[in-house]
Scaffold this motif. Sequence first.
Motif, PDB file in Angstrom:
ATOM      1  N   PRO A  21       0.813  -1.221   0.000  1.00 46.34           N
ATOM      2  CA  PRO A  21       0.000   0.000   0.000  1.00 46.34           C
ATOM      3  C   PRO A  21       0.846   1.269   0.000  1.00 46.34           C
ATOM      4  CG  PRO A  21      -0.796  -1.541   1.642  1.00 46.34           C
ATOM      5  CD  PRO A  21       0.508  -2.087   1.135  1.00 46.34           C
ATOM      6  N   GLY A  22       0.539   2.165  -0.942  1.00 50.02           N
ATOM      7  CA  GLY A  22       1.266   3.410  -1.062  1.00 50.02           C
ATOM      8  C   GLY A  22       2.515   3.318  -1.915  1.00 50.02           C
ATOM      9  N   TRP A  83      11.659   6.208   1.622  1.00 47.64           N
ATOM     10  CA  TRP A  83      10.964   5.664   2.793  1.00 47.64           C
ATOM     11  C   TRP A  83      11.976   5.408   3.912  1.00 47.64           C
ATOM     12  CZ3 TRP A  83       7.715   0.515   2.472  1.00 47.64           C
ATOM     13  CH2 TRP A  83       6.936   0.370   3.611  1.00 47.64           C
ATOM     14  N   ALA A 109      -0.007   7.914  -1.345  1.00 46.16           N
ATOM     15  CA  ALA A 109      -0.552   7.625  -0.015  1.00 46.16           C
ATOM     16  C   ALA A 109      -1.612   8.668   0.293  1.00 46.16           C
ATOM     17  CB  ALA A 109       0.556   7.661   1.033  1.00 46.16           C
ATOM     18  N   ILE A 114       2.310   6.039   7.350  1.00 41.71           N
ATOM     19  CA  ILE A 114       2.841   5.037   6.432  1.00 41.71           C
ATOM     20  C   ILE A 114       4.255   4.607   6.807  1.00 41.71           C
ATOM     21  CG2 ILE A 114       1.380   5.664   4.474  1.00 41.71           C
ATOM     22  CD1 ILE A 114       3.761   7.246   3.358  1.00 41.71           C
ATOM     23  N   GLN A 116       4.908   2.257   8.812  1.00 38.34           N
ATOM     24  CA  GLN A 116       4.760   0.807   8.746  1.00 38.34           C
ATOM     25  C   GLN A 116       3.445   0.516   8.038  1.00 38.34           C
ATOM     26  OE1 GLN A 116       4.917  -0.387  12.867  1.00 38.34           O
ATOM     27  NE2 GLN A 116       7.129  -0.512  12.841  1.00 38.34           N
ATOM     28  N   VAL A 117       3.483  -0.439   7.112  1.00 39.97           N
ATOM     29  CA  VAL A 117       2.276  -0.800   6.365  1.00 39.97           C
ATOM     30  C   VAL A 117       2.067  -2.301   6.430  1.00 39.97           C
ATOM     31  CG1 VAL A 117       2.497   1.155   4.770  1.00 39.97           C
ATOM     32  CG2 VAL A 117       3.495  -1.048   4.158  1.00 39.97           C
ATOM     33  N   ASP A 118       0.850  -2.724   6.144  1.00 42.85           N
ATOM     34  CA  ASP A 118       0.543  -4.150   6.057  1.00 42.85           C
ATOM     35  C   ASP A 118       0.672  -4.568   4.594  1.00 42.85           C
ATOM     36  OD1 ASP A 118       0.027  -4.054   8.749  1.00 42.85           O
ATOM     37  OD2 ASP A 118      -2.144  -4.093   8.532  1.00 42.85           O
ATOM     38  N   ASP A 138       2.607  -4.601   9.961  1.00 40.30           N
ATOM     39  CA  ASP A 138       3.530  -3.531  10.362  1.00 40.30           C
ATOM     40  C   ASP A 138       4.908  -3.674   9.712  1.00 40.30           C
ATOM     41  OD1 ASP A 138       1.531  -2.456  11.967  1.00 40.30           O
ATOM     42  OD2 ASP A 138       2.214  -3.534  13.753  1.00 40.30           O
TER      43      ASP A 138
END
Length: 182
Positions: A21-22, A83, A109, A114, A116-118, A138
């Motif tokens: 995601p993102g 990132w 995003a 963001i 930590q993302v899944d 995470d």
Amino acid sequence: MPESNYNPNFLSPTGFKLDLPGFSSVDYQCQGVNIPGISMSGPTQATPYNDFQLAGDKLNYQPLVVDFMIDEEIVNYSVLHNWMVGITYPQKSTQWRDFVQQQIDKKFADVWNIDQVDITLTVLTSNYNPSFKIKYIDAFPVALTPVQFSIETNSIEYLKATATFQYTYYKITDTFDRELTL
């Protein structure tokens, strides 16, 4: 797994889809990804004769490794680089805020959380239908491989990179998000 649901087909190594995601520029160019191994560590019981390993009391997850092709404008590589820079802000304290704002401005995003993302890995059947999912909770990048340019190649081999992610844990679910693992 009940015997009535048993599928005798073998799992194909080429059928998968990554959802980061993102960071769609990375998952779109994904060439390889792993289901990380897990191990247990536990105490050793000392005795006058032989020491005995007791059952594990901690679960250790190996890193998630994602191989991807680098696009010609190096967008997917630089977004992972940014990132990592944003998380660590090595030059100035505003780097994280700058990174997130850049992601929002580019419509990569839509939220500020963001760091930590899944990450979701959907594994496909031999007919390229979703079979099951693995959700890494995470996740965040911890390593990005170097990019090597060379004129000593006989054929064009497009550049790849590998990103390594840490995460808290992962869950395996079926296509209806029913958990297959604890």
